[in-house]
Write a protein that holds these residues in place. Structure first.
Motif, short mmCIF file in Angstrom:
data_model
loop_
_atom_site.label_atom_id
_atom_site.label_comp_id
_atom_site.label_asym_id
_atom_site.label_seq_id
_atom_site.Cartn_x
_atom_site.Cartn_y
_atom_site.Cartn_z
N PHE A 1 42.34 35.36 50.06
CA PHE A 1 41.44 35.75 49.75
C PHE A 1 41.06 36.63 48.23
O PHE A 1 41.45 37.89 47.93
CB PHE A 1 41.16 37.06 50.21
CG PHE A 1 40.29 38.27 51.11
CD1 PHE A 1 39.07 37.30 51.10
CD2 PHE A 1 40.22 39.20 50.07
CE1 PHE A 1 37.90 38.26 51.41
CE2 PHE A 1 39.44 40.28 50.08
CZ PHE A 1 38.48 39.75 51.13
N ASN A 2 39.84 36.72 47.67
CA ASN A 2 39.13 37.16 46.90
C ASN A 2 38.33 38.06 46.93
O ASN A 2 37.52 37.69 47.96
CB ASN A 2 38.89 36.17 45.38
CG ASN A 2 40.24 34.81 45.35
OD1 ASN A 2 41.01 35.16 45.32
ND2 ASN A 2 39.68 33.76 44.62
N TRP A 3 37.91 38.86 45.44
CA TRP A 3 36.52 39.76 46.40
C TRP A 3 35.62 40.53 44.98
O TRP A 3 37.14 40.01 44.05
CB TRP A 3 36.88 40.80 47.33
CG TRP A 3 37.42 42.48 46.89
CD1 TRP A 3 39.39 41.55 47.17
CD2 TRP A 3 37.79 43.17 46.91
NE1 TRP A 3 39.77 42.73 46.74
CE2 TRP A 3 38.74 43.14 46.18
CE3 TRP A 3 36.44 43.57 46.06
CZ2 TRP A 3 39.03 45.26 45.77
CZ3 TRP A 3 36.32 45.07 45.20
CH2 TRP A 3 37.70 45.69 44.89
N ASN A 4 34.68 40.64 44.51
CA ASN A 4 33.96 41.46 44.37
C ASN A 4 33.25 42.57 44.64
O ASN A 4 31.81 42.05 45.30
CB ASN A 4 33.76 40.55 42.38
CG ASN A 4 32.50 39.81 43.27
OD1 ASN A 4 33.09 38.58 43.86
ND2 ASN A 4 31.38 40.11 42.42
N LEU A 5 33.28 43.43 43.92
CA LEU A 5 31.87 44.51 43.77
C LEU A 5 31.39 44.94 43.06
O LEU A 5 31.84 45.09 41.57
CB LEU A 5 32.65 45.99 44.68
CG LEU A 5 31.38 47.15 44.74
CD1 LEU A 5 30.87 46.60 45.64
CD2 LEU A 5 33.04 48.17 45.77
N GLY B 1 25.98 48.70 34.65
CA GLY B 1 26.71 48.74 35.62
C GLY B 1 28.27 48.39 35.29
O GLY B 1 29.03 48.15 34.34
N ILE B 2 29.59 48.54 36.40
CA ILE B 2 30.03 48.35 36.11
C ILE B 2 30.91 47.12 37.45
O ILE B 2 29.95 47.53 38.17
CB ILE B 2 31.67 49.86 36.59
CG1 ILE B 2 30.45 50.38 38.29
CG2 ILE B 2 31.39 50.80 35.58
CD1 ILE B 2 31.55 51.41 38.95
N GLU B 3 32.37 46.70 37.70
CA GLU B 3 32.01 46.00 38.26
C GLU B 3 33.44 45.27 38.56
O GLU B 3 34.86 46.04 37.58
CB GLU B 3 31.92 44.05 37.76
CG GLU B 3 32.55 43.16 38.22
CD GLU B 3 31.45 41.99 38.36
OE1 GLU B 3 30.50 41.05 39.08
OE2 GLU B 3 31.87 41.79 37.04
N THR B 4 34.36 45.48 39.35
CA THR B 4 35.50 44.82 39.91
C THR B 4 35.99 43.92 40.31
O THR B 4 35.35 43.06 41.50
CB THR B 4 36.30 46.21 41.09
OG1 THR B 4 36.31 47.41 40.57
CG2 THR B 4 38.06 45.72 41.15
N SER B 5 36.54 42.72 40.44
CA SER B 5 36.93 41.40 40.66
C SER B 5 38.73 41.19 40.84
O SER B 5 39.27 41.70 40.20
CB SER B 5 36.77 40.24 39.86
OG SER B 5 35.42 40.70 39.43
N VAL B 6 38.78 41.09 42.40
CA VAL B 6 40.26 41.10 42.50
C VAL B 6 40.50 39.01 43.11
O VAL B 6 39.22 38.84 44.45
CB VAL B 6 40.36 41.86 43.51
CG1 VAL B 6 42.13 41.81 43.93
CG2 VAL B 6 40.18 43.18 43.49
#
Length: 1010
Positions: A489-493, A514-519
């Motif tokens: 499971f991958n996600w990004n915000l 902006g800012i971003e988080t990717s997992v």
């Protein structure tokens, strides 16, 4: 008193009444989509308003007053104001350069204002070629983009953008699908795509930081539009067959050649059997696809639903593939300032794969062997005293029966991919928008393979029975079941602000920050193999429900592989500034800072800057009288990119180490056998580029020209430890430098003759020079590849590779054959001709070119005449080398090609073009290396729209016929010069061995709209 109050209120409201009322409406384009930013001005009241992101506006004006609506890229219109909500349709301007928009990552940009190199391919170009993966359809349609595809159902094409910059790191571009970052697009229904944008230069790519070095592909899927429900249906069916086959020797020619090699009369030259093994393992392939979509829009909701099903029976017997996709994209106008976009898709794929080695075995197996003997047993490569194939006798090759191989192979795979996301847009003030977007991706895959071990052995030994197997293998497996699974499971915000405003009518400013988080979540892989299972698949589990427990199965587990890859996280800050002065001077600046959990604490953060400049020359006063040039724009830029998909530090240990004192073990333990590089981080690429865009002769001739210089200065390669360190294992380090330099040309002519006939012709050409330009003062651990499975390899990467392109073949140079005995000769390091037993593997091999082409090109042409449409697309490459691996594997008793069987050296044929027959394993040499140059017609389409009355239930019906890959010109003597293999330039890419052939297809289909 009451009259006084009413009079006073009337006096207060009179100015507002006199100045007008709130006139509301919506500005849309020809397709019904809102036109954001359209300017509405009232002629008498002298008031103005701007349309919001959906095209809605409110302006103070009088009823009946003339409103002028204008927008760049559209023709201005004037209409009378009404109190009822207005709907104003703008017609697109003939100036196509002004109206085209490209996706640039976290936003869009008018193409004329863009300073970067982006190839934009619209949906009509993608859906024209009926293939499973959209990347196959863009082959030849974008300059500087190489697509190496395979017709194997469910396979993933390799996409190389402006050359290969890494040797052992990840090579795939980053895919962005509606904001979701993903590894491939096998789950995307091509019919759902609106646009396919390829970001090529560093100025465009730097906004994606550590993941952009291999390029970025942004895919946007469809949304609802219009003011009524629209239903579209497409259905097609196609038939497939190999584009090119290789003629093999028949039984009698085979017997003559083999007898010559053996110097005996082992095989009769009057054979009763002549098996065409390729024909026996293949069939006429077929595939169908059915798609239906429903879309529409209201004032507050836009919706799109689609359902697609693809089914294929491949040309290889028993290989079946199916995929079902569902997509739902909705947009909700929650309020005047808040818009919510939701997208969701699910894809389910089922396949029954078959071993591609069956193609190689079909090539090599002797034609004297029957598929089945008269008693129904599988044919085997044994020869009897009469010189015919027999159930008994001596074995004359080690090739199995390809038909039996396919029949006994029982594997099934199933996968499900779910992707979805939410995107919230909030208009804080007129020029400032906040966007928050979350996307997630879940993938699960399951597989089993059942080996009927005993019966496979009996099929290879037709003179044996069950009791013989038990005697031969008293502890052997009757069968073997392998089951596997994988999931992640991958996600990004991402959260960002977009500011856009025009100052003093000449300064157009847009800023994004902006800012971003990717997992990337932990990825689990589990494989377990068990022997002697119940043949009934209902009981293929660790516990048998008929028994009630699973203890008795512990001893049947022969192998267990269970690994969970670590979760990786990426935190990012990004910003972009775009400025346009007087519609002619363009500036773009980008900055991204990434922190990755993949690397050490002190090396996790990296900064990736870029800038771009542009000059729209045709906006200058001195160009105003040059009518033949409609657009002339010069652009250029520089940027720094990263590739974090690289080998990581992996500390290895060796156990069982002993220390001795006086002959006795003093201490037993472990030791470290490799070193780690604490500075190991991402590979960094810097690129400079310059480009020229132009449109001439009333926009009929369009084109672009690009130059680029791309350099990766810290390429990760495996190095050997210093001898004095006491370490033995290789370790990765930043030691290499790779260069890619090239140019790209794109041209397209479009014109119209009368009202009924329009046509186009276009093409693109790109050239790239790839080279390993340098190494630090280290000794590389040699990386060999392109294995032929017979002890020979065809590729090498070590210290001697400097100056060579990546993926270079490393071979002995063929020097013809000795005219006195027909033996093959090779050049040694001194330039002398020697036989293969006199070759030195450390001295006599040379670099002989790469599977990476130096040039790629594509063409397109077509016309529309009334209700008819016709188009042709072609693709070609130049400068690549491919290796005929199946031919290079030949050993004693295996079949040969007809061209060899009819012209080889003998005492009676001294002038033959081929050497004498031989039985030893051939060395990997240029004798089997051939040109990979080819040109192929990828697609021919003929369509016809049926004339339908305007009041008909069906609003449109188009029938079409497609010929996919109908023709090819190639120099390669094998099946296909397009050889993706495992996608690794140091693997089987460019080697025809266990390769799926390129197919030609004929497709008939229909598009319906309701």
């Amino acid at each position: 008193m009451k009259n006084f109050i009413f009079s006073f209120l009337a006096l207060l409201l009179l100015p507002a009444y006199m100045s007008g009322q709130a006139i509301k409406g919506k500005v849309v384009d020809g397709s019904g989509m809102g036109v954001p930013g359209a300017v509405i001005s009232a002629s008498s009241s002298r008031t103005t308003a701007d349309a919001d992101f959906d095209g809605n506006f409110t302006i103070n004006a009088k009823e009946g007053e003339i409103l002028k609506i204008s927008m760049l890229g559209f023709e201005a219109v004037s209409v009378a104001a009404t109190l009822t909500p207005m709907k104003i349709t703008l017609k697109e301007s003939e100036d196509t350069a002004l109206k085209e928009v490209v996706v640039i990552g976290y936003g869009t940009r008018k193409k004329v204002d863009n300073t970067t190199a982006i190839s934009s391919i619209k949906s009509e170009e993608i859906v024209k070629t009926k293939v499973l993966n959209a990347s196959q359809a863009i082959q030849g349609k974008a300059a500087g983009v190489q697509v190496i595809s395979s017709d194997l159902p469910g396979s993933t094409p390799s996409v190389v953008i402006r050359g290969l910059g890494t040797a052992i790191g990840g090579r795939n571009p980053l895919y962005i699908v509606d904001g979701m970052q993903t590894e491939n697009i096998n789950n995307i229904n091509t019919n759902d795509i609106t646009s396919y944008e390829i970001l090529k230069d560093a100025s465009a790519l730097a906004i994606y930081g550590t993941r952009a070095a291999n390029g970025v592909i942004i895919i946007t899927t469809k949304k609802g539009s219009g003011d009524k429900v629209s239903v579209e249906v497409e259905s097609f069916a196609g038939f497939r067959a190999p584009l090119k086959t290789v003629k093999m020797a028949g039984s009698n020619k085979y017997a003559y050649y083999s007898n010559s090699a053996l110097q005996s009369t082992t095989f009769s030259q009057d054979q009763p059997v002549n098996t065409d093994w390729f024909d026996e393992i293949t069939r006429t392939g077929s595939y169908t696809q059915n798609n239906v979509s429903v879309s529409g829009a209201t004032e507050s909701v836009k919706y799109f639903f689609s359902l697609g099903n693809y089914q294929e029976k491949a040309v290889l017997n028993g290989l079946d593939y199916g995929r079902t996709t569902f997509r739902n994209n909705n947009e909700y106008k929650i309020s005047k300032k808040i818009t919510l976009n939701q997208n969701f898709s699910v894809s389910s794929a089922n396949s029954s794969p078959k071993p591609l080695s069956a193609f190689t075995n079909a090539y090599k197996q002797s034609p004297i062997v029957p598929v089945y003997f008269p008693d129904g047993k599988y044919g085997v490569s044994r020869v009897g005293e009469n010189g015919f194939a027999s159930e008994t006798g001596s074995s004359f090759n080690n090739v199995g029966n390809p038909v039996a191989q396919l029949n006994f192979y029982d594997e099934e795979q199933r996968s499900v991919t779910l992707q979805g996301g939410l995107k919230l847009d909030y208009e804080i003030i007129k020029s400032l928008k906040f966007t928050s977007q979350f996307n997630g991706e879940f993938y699960t895959w399951k597989q089993y393979n059942y080996d009927d071990t005993k019966n496979i052995w009996l099929a290879a030994n037709p003179n044996k029975v069950d009791s013989d197997y038990a005697k031969e293998f008293p502890n052997g497996n009757i069968n073997l079941l392998t089951k596997g699974r994988e999931q992640y499971f991958n996600w990004n915000l991402s959260n960002y602000l977009t500011y856009n405003k025009v100052f003093a009518e000449i300064h157009d400013v847009e800023a994004t920050a902006g800012i971003e988080t990717s997992v990337k979540g932990p990825r689990e892989k589990l494989t377990i193999a068990r022997k002697n299972v119940n043949p009934d698949s209902n009981y293929w589990a660790l516990n048998d429900p008929t028994v009630g427990h699973g203890v008795e199965y512990a001893a049947t587990v022969t192998s267990l592989y269970d690994v969970v890859f670590n979760e990786t996280k990426l935190a990012s800050y990004f910003g972009r500034f775009q400025y346009k002065l007087k519609d002619r001077y363009l500036v773009t600046g980008t900055l991204r800072r990434d922190g990755s959990s993949n690397f050490g604490k002190d090396y996790r953060w990296g900064t990736f800057p870029a800038f771009g400049l542009g000059w729209v020359i045709t906006k200058e006063d001195f160009m105003s009288d040059v009518k033949a040039i409609n657009l002339l724009k010069l652009r250029g830029g520089w940027g720094k990119l990263g590739n974090q998909n690289v080998p990581l530090n992996n500390q290895s240990y060796a156990s069982g180490k002993n220390a001795y004192l006086g002959g006795s073990i003093l201490y037993e333990g472990t030791t470290i056998s490799s070193q780690i590089d604490p500075s190991l981080s991402w590979e960094i690429t810097e690129e400079s580029s310059v480009g020229l865009d132009f449109e001439l002769l009333n926009n009929r001739l369009k084109g672009s020209f690009d130059l680029y210089d791309k350099n990766t200065s810290n390429v990760i390669l495996y190095t050997k430890p210093y001898m004095t360190s006491g370490l033995t294992d290789q370790s990765p380090a930043h030691v290499g430098e790779v260069s890619n330099k090239g140019y790209e040309i794109s041209l397209r002519w479009e014109d119209k003759i009368g009202d009924d006939f329009s046509y186009w012709i276009g093409g693109n050409f790109s050239n790239n020079k790839n080279e390993l330009t340098g190494l630090k003062d280290v000794i590389l651990a040699p990386k060999t590849g392109g294995s032929l499975g017979n002890g020979q390899t065809t590729k090498l990467l070590d210290n001697t590779t400097i100056g060579q392109p990546l993926g270079s073949f490393y071979l002995y140079e063929y020097a013809g054959f000795d005219a006195t005995n027909g033996k093959m000769l090779y050049y040694n390091a001194a330039g002398d001709k020697v036989t293969q037993d006199a070759l030195d593997a450390n001295k006599d091999r040379k670099y002989m070119g790469s599977s990476l082409p130096k040039t790629n090109y594509g063409i397109t042409l077509g016309f529309n005449y009334k209700n008819f449409d016709f188009s042709v697309d072609g693709y070609g490459t130049g400068g690549a080398k491919v290796y005929n691996g199946k031919k290079a594997q030949r050993f004693s008793g295996e079949n040969i090609e007809d061209s060899l069987a009819t012209d080889f050296w003998t005492l009676n044929n001294l002038s033959a073009s081929n050497p004498a027959p031989f039985n030893e394993v051939p060395v990997a040499s240029t004798y089997y290396l051939e040109s990979g140059d080819f040109f192929r017609i990828n697609n021919i389409t003929v369509g016809y729209k049926l004339p339908i009355a305007s009041n008909n239930f069906i609003s449109s019906c188009r029938l079409y016929v497609n010929a996919i890959n109908p023709f090819i010109t190639q120099k390669f003597s094998g099946f296909s010069p397009e050889l993706n293999g495992d996608g690794d330039p140091y693997g089987t890419q460019g080697v025809e061995l266990d390769a799926y052939p390129t197919l030609r297809s004929l497709v008939i289909g229909a598009n319906l709209k309701f």
